[in-house]
Design a protein around this motif. Sequence first.
Motif, mmCIF file in Angstrom:
data_model
loop_
_atom_site.group_PDB
_atom_site.id
_atom_site.type_symbol
_atom_site.label_atom_id
_atom_site.label_comp_id
_atom_site.label_asym_id
_atom_site.label_seq_id
_atom_site.Cartn_x
_atom_site.Cartn_y
_atom_site.Cartn_z
ATOM 1 N N TYR A 17 34.379 37.690 34.390
ATOM 2 C CA TYR A 17 34.852 36.879 35.508
ATOM 3 C C TYR A 17 34.478 35.406 35.293
ATOM 4 C CZ TYR A 17 35.096 35.015 40.262
ATOM 5 O OH TYR A 17 35.376 34.252 41.362
ATOM 6 N N VAL A 27 39.903 35.775 43.125
ATOM 7 C CA VAL A 27 38.839 36.132 44.086
ATOM 8 C C VAL A 27 37.599 35.290 43.835
ATOM 9 C CG1 VAL A 27 39.460 38.540 44.591
ATOM 10 C CG2 VAL A 27 38.058 38.011 42.576
ATOM 11 N N THR A 28 36.776 35.203 44.877
ATOM 12 C CA THR A 28 35.469 34.574 44.752
ATOM 13 C C THR A 28 34.425 35.667 44.625
ATOM 14 O OG1 THR A 28 36.172 32.715 46.097
ATOM 15 C CG2 THR A 28 33.793 33.060 45.883
ATOM 16 N N TRP A 29 33.624 35.566 43.601
ATOM 17 C CA TRP A 29 32.572 36.583 43.418
ATOM 18 C C TRP A 29 31.527 36.405 44.516
ATOM 19 C CZ3 TRP A 29 32.733 40.069 39.253
ATOM 20 C CH2 TRP A 29 31.658 40.968 39.202
ATOM 21 N N SER A 107 30.752 45.654 49.423
ATOM 22 C CA SER A 107 31.254 44.319 49.728
ATOM 23 C C SER A 107 32.512 44.438 50.568
ATOM 24 C CB SER A 107 31.590 43.559 48.445
ATOM 25 O OG SER A 107 32.219 42.328 48.758
ATOM 26 N N LEU A 110 35.190 41.630 48.430
ATOM 27 C CA LEU A 110 35.704 41.866 47.084
ATOM 28 C C LEU A 110 35.858 43.364 46.894
ATOM 29 C CD1 LEU A 110 36.034 40.792 44.042
ATOM 30 C CD2 LEU A 110 33.641 41.405 43.801
ATOM 31 N N ARG A 111 36.952 43.752 46.257
ATOM 32 C CA ARG A 111 37.074 45.150 45.860
ATOM 33 C C ARG A 111 37.435 45.197 44.388
ATOM 34 N NH1 ARG A 111 41.376 49.635 46.675
ATOM 35 N NH2 ARG A 111 40.096 51.509 46.497
ATOM 36 N N TYR A 181 40.971 44.004 40.323
ATOM 37 C CA TYR A 181 40.494 43.225 41.469
ATOM 38 C C TYR A 181 41.544 43.284 42.571
ATOM 39 C CZ TYR A 181 36.958 41.082 38.446
ATOM 40 O OH TYR A 181 35.902 40.860 37.599
ATOM 41 N N ARG A 183 42.604 42.020 46.759
ATOM 42 C CA ARG A 183 42.316 41.118 47.872
ATOM 43 C C ARG A 183 43.388 41.314 48.950
ATOM 44 N NH1 ARG A 183 44.188 35.247 45.303
ATOM 45 N NH2 ARG A 183 46.430 35.632 45.495
#
Length: 196
Positions: A17, A27-29, A107, A110-111, A181, A183
């Motif tokens: 990432y 996405v944002t980690w 989380s 995030l998935r 990933y 969202r």
Amino acid sequence: MTRALFDEALDAAREWYGRDPVLQDFVTWPGELDFVARPAHPLPVIPHLQEHPGAATQQTRRLRDALVALAPHVEWRHTYTEDEVGADFLQRYGWFELAGPDGHFRSDALRMTVGYWGAGLFYPWHVHAPEELYTVVSGQALFESEGDEPGVLGAGQTRFHESLQPHALTTSKAPVLTLVYWRGEGLAEAPRLGAA
Ligand code: ZN
């Protein structure tokens, strides 16, 4: 010991990432991911993944090897029935949620799911509300999505599916191991088979 295998897989995913702007744009980690002790749920896919993990690149090898080592300890799922995809498919396919609302790391922001398909399988056309970004960890597959050119993707490559965009996946001589990933809305819902 097992916990260390989960941490290594997550770290390897985060390393990728960190060097891929496509993932960072998607996405944002999250700052913190809490580990949840979930019982392992073995499926027949495990020995197939271990024996035929598929070719990695120098950049994806760490994650591939981490996922192979982790495979016996995760909560594998199928979602689909034998009527929908066939018995052979279910023998050599499986996925699990590495991180997410229902994942080994918890989380809501995030998935991340891991999916594996053995060689010579057709994952039928399906749709889901969340957007997703496939990353190919090892092996290769033909990715098809409505409105896009089909493409054969190998290790290190990515493919985006927008919300409710029908898509399908086919493996031929090689298997494919993916990290996906997600969202958007409906992160916990199962995909629906069918083109619309
Ligand atoms: Zn999908």
